[in-house]
Design a protein around this motif. Structure first.
Motif, PDB file in Angstrom:
ATOM      1  N   ARG A   1      25.288  21.837 -32.871  1.00 27.77           N
ATOM      2  CA  ARG A   1      26.257  20.955 -32.078  1.00 27.77           C
ATOM      3  C   ARG A   1      26.288  19.627 -32.791  1.00 27.77           C
ATOM      4  O   ARG A   1      27.528  19.306 -32.930  1.00 27.77           O
ATOM      5  CB  ARG A   1      25.557  20.645 -30.572  1.00 27.77           C
ATOM      6  N   ARG A   2      25.446  19.163 -33.422  1.00 28.09           N
ATOM      7  CA  ARG A   2      25.449  17.809 -34.051  1.00 28.09           C
ATOM      8  C   ARG A   2      26.272  17.995 -35.174  1.00 28.09           C
ATOM      9  O   ARG A   2      27.107  16.997 -35.521  1.00 28.09           O
ATOM     10  CB  ARG A   2      23.997  17.406 -34.412  1.00 28.09           C
ATOM     11  N   LEU A   3      26.190  19.126 -36.023  1.00 26.56           N
ATOM     12  CA  LEU A   3      27.123  19.406 -37.079  1.00 26.56           C
ATOM     13  C   LEU A   3      28.590  19.380 -36.695  1.00 26.56           C
ATOM     14  O   LEU A   3      29.500  18.703 -37.306  1.00 26.56           O
ATOM     15  CB  LEU A   3      26.914  20.600 -37.796  1.00 26.56           C
ATOM     16  N   HIS A   4      28.781  20.152 -35.637  1.00 28.49           N
ATOM     17  CA  HIS A   4      30.302  20.136 -34.943  1.00 28.49           C
ATOM     18  C   HIS A   4      30.702  19.067 -34.466  1.00 28.49           C
ATOM     19  O   HIS A   4      32.120  18.619 -34.203  1.00 28.49           O
ATOM     20  CB  HIS A   4      30.311  21.267 -34.258  1.00 28.49           C
ATOM     21  N   THR A   5      29.874  17.880 -33.902  1.00 29.09           N
ATOM     22  CA  THR A   5      30.368  16.723 -33.460  1.00 29.09           C
ATOM     23  C   THR A   5      30.146  15.522 -34.508  1.00 29.09           C
ATOM     24  O   THR A   5      30.280  14.355 -34.137  1.00 29.09           O
ATOM     25  CB  THR A   5      29.608  16.665 -32.207  1.00 29.09           C
ATOM     26  N   ALA A   6      30.232  15.886 -35.754  1.00 33.10           N
ATOM     27  CA  ALA A   6      30.223  14.617 -36.636  1.00 33.10           C
ATOM     28  C   ALA A   6      29.131  13.710 -36.619  1.00 33.10           C
ATOM     29  O   ALA A   6      29.215  12.389 -36.815  1.00 33.10           O
ATOM     30  CB  ALA A   6      31.617  13.938 -36.667  1.00 33.10           C
TER      31      ALA A   6
ATOM     32  N   VAL B   1      24.664  17.057 -50.454  1.00 30.12           N
ATOM     33  CA  VAL B   1      24.556  18.516 -51.010  1.00 30.12           C
ATOM     34  C   VAL B   1      24.123  19.538 -49.888  1.00 30.12           C
ATOM     35  O   VAL B   1      23.866  20.667 -50.108  1.00 30.12           O
ATOM     36  CB  VAL B   1      23.590  18.505 -52.304  1.00 30.12           C
ATOM     37  N   SER B   2      23.537  18.818 -48.840  1.00 30.32           N
ATOM     38  CA  SER B   2      23.146  19.841 -47.793  1.00 30.32           C
ATOM     39  C   SER B   2      23.483  19.316 -46.525  1.00 30.32           C
ATOM     40  O   SER B   2      23.755  18.108 -46.439  1.00 30.32           O
ATOM     41  CB  SER B   2      21.599  19.874 -47.957  1.00 30.32           C
ATOM     42  N   ASP B   3      23.535  20.147 -45.459  1.00 29.85           N
ATOM     43  CA  ASP B   3      24.085  19.610 -44.198  1.00 29.85           C
ATOM     44  C   ASP B   3      23.064  19.031 -43.066  1.00 29.85           C
ATOM     45  O   ASP B   3      23.043  18.104 -42.143  1.00 29.85           O
ATOM     46  CB  ASP B   3      24.801  20.883 -43.348  1.00 29.85           C
ATOM     47  N   VAL B   4      21.729  19.632 -43.250  1.00 26.80           N
ATOM     48  CA  VAL B   4      20.717  19.522 -42.200  1.00 26.80           C
ATOM     49  C   VAL B   4      19.513  18.811 -42.583  1.00 26.80           C
ATOM     50  O   VAL B   4      19.183  19.141 -43.701  1.00 26.80           O
ATOM     51  CB  VAL B   4      20.437  20.859 -41.611  1.00 26.80           C
ATOM     52  N   TYR B   5      18.862  17.987 -42.047  1.00 27.87           N
ATOM     53  CA  TYR B   5      17.719  17.364 -42.372  1.00 27.87           C
ATOM     54  C   TYR B   5      16.439  18.267 -41.710  1.00 27.87           C
ATOM     55  O   TYR B   5      16.412  18.671 -40.535  1.00 27.87           O
ATOM     56  CB  TYR B   5      17.559  16.108 -41.440  1.00 27.87           C
ATOM     57  N   TYR B   6      15.607  18.558 -42.832  1.00 29.01           N
ATOM     58  CA  TYR B   6      14.431  19.404 -42.266  1.00 29.01           C
ATOM     59  C   TYR B   6      13.242  18.743 -42.567  1.00 29.01           C
ATOM     60  O   TYR B   6      12.985  18.135 -43.293  1.00 29.01           O
ATOM     61  CB  TYR B   6      14.555  20.842 -43.161  1.00 29.01           C
ATOM     62  N   GLU B   7      12.480  18.742 -41.357  1.00 30.37           N
ATOM     63  CA  GLU B   7      10.981  18.225 -41.507  1.00 30.37           C
ATOM     64  C   GLU B   7      10.030  18.877 -42.459  1.00 30.37           C
ATOM     65  O   GLU B   7       9.084  18.246 -42.926  1.00 30.37           O
ATOM     66  CB  GLU B   7      10.409  18.070 -39.987  1.00 30.37           C
ATOM     67  N   GLN B   8      10.217  20.166 -42.631  1.00 30.01           N
ATOM     68  CA  GLN B   8       9.461  20.869 -43.582  1.00 30.01           C
ATOM     69  C   GLN B   8      10.099  21.932 -44.267  1.00 30.01           C
ATOM     70  O   GLN B   8      10.983  22.666 -43.790  1.00 30.01           O
ATOM     71  CB  GLN B   8       8.220  21.528 -42.685  1.00 30.01           C
TER      72      GLN B   8
END
Length: 892
Positions: A237-242, A281-288
Motif C-alpha cells: 500500500r505504501r509503495l502505491h501511495t507514494a 536502488v531499492s523500494d523497501v526498507y528492511y529491518e533485517q
C-alpha cells in the motif's frame, strides 16, 4: 638451407604456442561438475537438510485440495525438457517429503512479527532429490488462509507449477495438496509461495537436485532473504501511495537541504524539473537481512585448504545482494541450476530469485566471512567459515545518492522517456549505479588507476568494435599532464562516454558528468588490446573489471565483478530445429505511482501470448525504466545470448539493468500456461508480467475452469490502495484521501471550520490516468461548499466568485507539471471556470515537508509539517479563508 631455417622457425613457433596454451590451461580454474553415468550417494552437506518421509511412517493426510484425488498413486507426466533416462536404466525411486505450513511469530531486530514457517522453521527445510527420482511432496496447509507453492526453476508438468489461479486452485486452509513430478534436471533451485504476498514472510526454502554423482565437496545450501516488521500488504500500500517513509528510514530522502549541503542544489532542481522524485536502488526498507534465517552464523569445522560449495538462493522479496568472501575469490560454477565453466571473480550481485553455485577456498586456519550486502547498503547478512582469528570482508559504504540523481538527470528526457546516451548496454557489463559507489572514490584516492574507471572503451565494445575517438594515440601525447603514483600521465575520461577524453578536468559535453582521472598508460594499453577487433565476443573475453559492476570490490580498481557475459555453458545450448518467432518486450514503469508494466500494459490489460509446441521463441527485452528487474520464466530454461555463441548460458532468471537490452531464446517444449514476470514481489503484484499459453494444450485437471481462475489472477494488479491524511489544526480540520489502482482513482478533500463563518467545503474527483507517465488525469466530481463571508469579488477569469457558496457537478483535468506541480482546470455545470496550481510534500529536509496552493478563486494556502513517525506529524499552515493554524497531522 632456407627450407631447414623455415622448418626450424616453424618448430619454434609451434613450441611457443604449445607453451602458451599450457600456461593458460594451468591458470584457468577447473571444477568437477559431477556426472549422471553412475550413482554415488551424496551425503556431504555441511548443514542439516530435510529427511524424507520413509515408507511406513507416513502421517495422516487429511482433506486433499487436489482435483485429482488419486495423484499420489498415479504415474505423472514429466516435463518435455530435461534429461530423461530410459526405463530400467537407473534405480528410480520416489522420494516423499511432508511440509507443514503454519503461522508463526519471529523476533528479528527486537520486534515480534507474524511469519509463515515450514516445518517450524524459516526458511523452510532444504529438500534434496537426485535426478531420475520422482518427487512426492505433501503440503499440509495448517494456516487460516489459502496458499500455493511454486517450484522455482523446475521443469515439470504444468498442473504442478504451483501458481494460484493459473495452474491450480489455492490450497484451502487446513487442507493438504500433493505435488508430484519426475526430476529431470540437476542444480540449485528453490520453492516459495505463489499466493498473494506470502513470500515476504517466510514460505520459501532451498531445493537441491543432485546429479547421479556429485563432486565430493562440503556443500552448504544458503537462502538469503529480507525481513520487514511491516505487514506485506502495508508495504504494498505504501509503495502505491507514494509514501516516502522507507526513504526516511534509509536516510535516502535527498531533500533540498541535503542537496545544498552536498553542493547539488542544481541537480535537485533539474531532477524535479524532469518530474522525477528522489531515486533509490531499492523500494523497501528492511529491518533485517537473513542468511539461512539468521543475520550471522558460523561453521567452524573447516581448515586451511578446504574447498566449500555454496549453493546460494536469493529468496528475498525485493533485495539484490552483493556477495564477497574475505578469504579470496569466488569461483562461480553454476547459475540458476545450470552448470557453467568456472569463473573466478572478486564479487558479484545476485538478483531476487536467482541461484548461483559458488566454490570458496579456506586460505588458512582463520575464520573468513562470506558477506551478503543489500544493494542499498542498509544492512547485510553473513556466514563465517573456519575457526581462529576473524577476517571480515570489507563493508560497503553509504551510496552517494546525488551522484546517481545527476546521472539520472542526464538519462531522463523531460517527456519521461529514457535516453541511453548512445550506449548499447547489455548483460550487466556496465553498472550505471557505479557513480554512487564510494569505493570508487577510495580507489581514486589510492591512485589505483591501472584500469580505467569504467573499463576498456565500453562504448566501443557495445557498438561491436568501433574504435571511437583518439585511436592510436600513445601515452607520450599526455606527457605534460599530471602523473599517477607510477609516473604515468593522467588523462580525464567520461565514465558514461569513454570516447570523450581531455587532458584537463572538466565536464562531459554529452551528459554533463565530471570527467574522471585515468592512467594514460593503461588507456593506451587497453586501446591497443582491442585495436582492430570488430567481434564483440573476442573483445568481451578480456578482463573487463573496470567496466563491470564493482559494488562489492575493495578499494581496488583491478577487482573483477561477475557479469552475464562471463558465463559459458559446459556444453552446446543450441536449440533444436523448429520455426522461430520473436517478441519484443519493453519494461516500463511509473515510480511515482508504482506502476510496473511490459509494453505499458499490466498482466490484466494484456492478452495471453499464444505459442505452439515445437517453436523456438526469442524475447528481446529492453528495460526502459529506472529500476533493474529480475525477469523469471516458469517451467523453462532459456539461452541468454552472450559472447559464447553456441555455449551461451542457460538460465531461468535474467536481471536486466536500466536501459539494457538482453536477448533470450527458449524452445516451446511443454503445454499449458506459464508465467513470465519480474521477481521483485511488489513489481509482479503491480502487473509486470505476461502469460505464455500453449495452443492445443491438454486440459489441466487442477484448473477445470481456467477462465474463472484467470480473472482472479488479474485482480492482483487491479487492487485499489487507500491513502488518507487529516490535519487536526487550531483553525479547522483539513483532510484528503485517494483511493486508486493502476489506472483509476477517486480523490477527495475537505476543509471543516469550527464556526459558520469558516463553514465547510468538500470536493471530489473520479477519473482515469492517461498515457504511460500518467501525468494526465481527467475527472468528474462534485464541489460542495458554504461559508458566511460578506465580501463579493470576481474570480481571476472575471466571473462572479462562488467560492463561498457552491453546490455543483464539475469536470476537469489534472496535469503534472515540471517540479511535480499539479495544474488543475475544471468547469462546473453552471459554466464556472477554475484553475488551480498546487504541490504537496516538498522535501525541505529529510523530515520537513512544505506545500502550497493558489487558484483563480483568489484562494491560497501554504504550510509545512515535520514528520515524527510513519503516522504522525506536527504541522502549521495559513489558509486565505481560515487564517493561521497549527496542529497534528495523521497520515495513513
Amino acid at each position: 638451407m632456407k627450407i631447414y631455417t623455415r622448418r626450424f622457425i616453424g618448430f619454434l613457433l609451434l613450441m611457443l604456442i604449445i607453451s602458451i596454451y599450457k600456461a593458460n590451461a594451468q591458470t584457468k580454474p577447473t571444477f568437477d561438475h559431477g556426472n549422471n553415468h553412475e550413482f554415488t550417494p551424496f551425503r556431504d552437506f555441511a548443514v542439516p537438510v530435510a529427511r524424507p518421509t520413509l515408507p511406513g511412517s507416513e502421517p495422516p493426510t487429511g482433506k486433499l485440495s487436489n482435483m485429482e484425488q488419486d495423484i499420489a498413486q498415479r504415474p505423472v507426466q514429466a516435463a518435455g525438457a530435461g534429461i530423461h533416462f530410459a526405463p530400467g536404466s537407473i534405480n528410480a525411486k520416489t522420494i516423499r517429503y511432508d511440509l507443514y505450513i503454519t503461522d508463526s511469530t519471529v523476533n528479528y531486530a527486537g520486534k515480534k512479527s507474524k511469519a509463515i514457517a515450514v516445518n517450524g522453521q524459516l526458511p523452510g527445510p532444504t529438500l534434496v532429490f537426485t535426478i531420475g527420482d520422482t518427487a512426492l511432496i505433501y503440503v499440509h496447509n495448517n494456516t487460516d488462509e489459502p496458499t500455493a507453492v511454486h517450484w522455482h526453476g523446475v521443469q515439470l508438468a504444468n498442473q504442478m507449477d504451483g501458481v494460484a489461479y493459473l495452474t491450480q486452485h489455492p490450497i484451502a486452509a487446513h487442507t493438504t495438496y500433493i505435488y508430484k513430478f519426475p526430476v529431470v534436471q540437476a542444480g540449485t533451485y528453490w520453492y516459495h509461495s505463489h499466493y498473494a504476498l506470502q513470500e515476504q514472510i517466510g514460505l520459501y526454502g532451498a531445493l537441491i537436485f543432485n546429479k547421479r554423482t556429485e563432486p565430493n565437496i562440503p556443500t552448504i545450501p544458503i537462502v538469503l532473504s529480507d525481513w520487514s516488521h511491516m505487514k506485506p500488504k502495508e508495504i504494498d500500500r505504501r509503495l502505491h501511495t507514494a509514501s516516502d517513509w522507507f526513504s526516511i528510514k534509509k536516510h535516502a530522502v535527498q531533500s533540498y537541504s541535503e542537496a545544498i549541503a552536498a553542493g547539488k542544489f542544481g541537480v535537485k532542481l533539474l531532477n524535479e524539473w524532469k518530474r522525477m522524485k528522489a531515486m533509490d536502488v531499492s523500494d523497501v526498507y528492511y529491518e533485517q537481512f537473513l542468511l539461512n534465517g539468521s543475520p550471522s552464523s558460523k561453521l567452524q569445522k573447516f581448515k586451511a585448504g578446504d574447498k566449500v560449495r555454496l549453493r546460494v538462493v536469493n529468496g528475498a522479496a525485493s533485495t539484490y545482494f552483493w556477495l564477497k568472501f574475505s578469504g579470496g575469490k569466488l569461483m562461480v560454477v553454476a547459475s540458476d541450476g545450470n552448470d557453467v565453466m568456472p569463473v573466478m571473480v572478486d564479487d558479484m550481485i545476485i538478483g531476487p530469485s536467482e541461484t548461483y553455485d559458488i566454490v570458496v577456498t579456506i586460505p588458512s586456519n582463520k575464520s573468513y566471512q562470506f558477506l551478503a550486502t543489500a544493494e542499498d547498503r542498509t544492512g547485510a547478512a553473513s556466514l563465517w567459515l573456519g575457526s581462529g582469528r576473524a577476517v571480515p570482508a570489507k563493508s560497503l559504504g553509504r551510496l552517494h545518492y546525488f551522484e546517481g540523481m545527476k546521472m539520472m538527470n542526464a538519462m531522463m528526457r523531460t517527456s519521461g522517456k529514457m535516453d541511453d546516451m548512445g550506449m548499447s548496454m547489455t548483460l550487466q557489463t556496465m553498472d550505471m549505479n557505479k557513480v554512487m559507489y564510494p569505493e570508487g572514490e577510495q580507489a581514486a584516492a589510492h591512485k589505483s588507476m591501472s584500469i580505467p574507471a569504467m573499463g576498456m572503451d565500453e562504448k566501443q565494445k557495445m557498438d561491436m568494435g568501433g574504435l571511437g575517438q583518439n585511436q592510436g594515440h600513445d601515452a607520450s601525447q599526455y606527457r605534460d599532464n599530471k602523473s599517477d603514483a607510477n609516473g604515468a600521465a593522467i588523462i580525464y575520461r567520461c565514465p558514461m562516454h569513454p570516447a570523450v577524453e581531455s587532458d584537463k578536468p572538466g565536464k562531459c559535453p554529452k551528459c554533463g558528468m565530471d570527467l574522471e582521472p585515468v592512467s594514460a598508460k593503461a588507456h593506451t594499453q587497453n586501446r591497443s588490446a582491442s585495436h582492430g577487433s570488430a567481434n564483440i565476443g573476442s573483445e568481451m573475453d578480456m578482463d573487463m573489471a573496470g567496466m563491470q559492476n564493482s559494488g562489492g570490490a575493495d578499494s581496488n580498481s583491478s577487482s573483477k565483478t561477475l557479469n552475464y557475459n562471463m558465463l559459458q555453458a559446459t556444453h552446446s545450448t543450441v536449440l533444436p530445429k523448429g520455426p522461430w518467432r520473436t517478441f519484443r518486450f519493453e519494461l516500463t514503469g511509473n515510480m511515482n505511482r508504482y506502476i510496473w508494466t511490459i509494453n505499458n500494459k499490466t498482466v490484466s490489460e494484456a492478452d495471453k501470448i499464444l505459442i505452439k509446441k515445437g517453436e523456438n521463441l526469442r524475447i528481446i527485452l529492453y528495460n526502459n525504466s529506472m529500476m533493474r528487474h529480475p525477469m523469471h520464466l516458469h517451467g523453462h530454461d532459456f539461452r541468454l545470448l552472450n559472447q559464447y555463441g553456441d555455449r551461451a548460458p542457460m538460465k531461468n532468471v535474467v536481471d536486466i539493468m536500466p536501459m539494457e537490452t538482453d536477448t533470450l531464446e527458449f524452445n516451446a517444449s511443454e503445454s499449458g500456461d506459464w508465467f513470465f514476470h519480474c521477481h521483485i514481489l511488489y513489481h509482479m503484484m503491480s502487473g509486470m508480467g505476461r502469460i505464455f499459453s500453449y495452443q492445443d494444450s491438454i486440459v489441466n485437471p487442477e484448473m477445470p475452469h481456467p477462465e474463472m481462475g484467470y480473472k482472479m489472477l488479474k485482480m492482483d494488479d487491479r487492487m485499489f490502495h487507500l491513502k488518507a491524511e487529516n490535519d487536526f489544526a487550531t483553525n479547522g480540520n483539513d483532510g484528503s484521501l485517494v483511493y486508486a489502482n493502476t489506472r483509476w482513482a477517486f480523490q477527495g478533500e475537505w476543509r471543516l471550520g469550527y464556526n459558520n463563518t469558516d463553514g465547510y467545503e468538500v470536493e471530489t474527483h473520479f477519473g482515469r490516468y492517461l498515457d504511460q507517465m500518467q501525468w494526465l488525469f481527467p475527472y468528474v466530481g462534485v464541489d460542495w461548499r458554504h461559508r458566511r463571508h460578506k465580501q463579493e469579488e470576481k474570480s481571476l477569469f472575471g466571473q462572479s466568485n462562488t467560492k463561498d457558496d457552491r453546490k455543483v457537478f464539475h469536470v476537469g483535468m489534472q496535469y503534472t507539471l515540471p517540479w511535480l506541480m499539479i495544474l488543475d482546470g475544471s468547469v462546473d455545470h453552471h459554466g464556472y471556470f477554475r484553475m488551480q496550481l498546487s504541490r504537496e510534500d516538498i522535501p525541505l529536509t529529510p523530515r520537513l515537508r512544505a506545500s502550497f496552493m493558489v487558484n483563480s478563486d483568489r484562494e491560497y494556502s501554504f504550510g509545512g509539517k515535520y514528520i515524527l513517525t510513519k503516522l504522525f506529524s506536527v504541522s502549521s499552515h495559513y489558509d486565505s479563508d481560515m487564517g493561521w493554524g497549527a496542529g497534528i497531522t495523521l497520515t495513513y
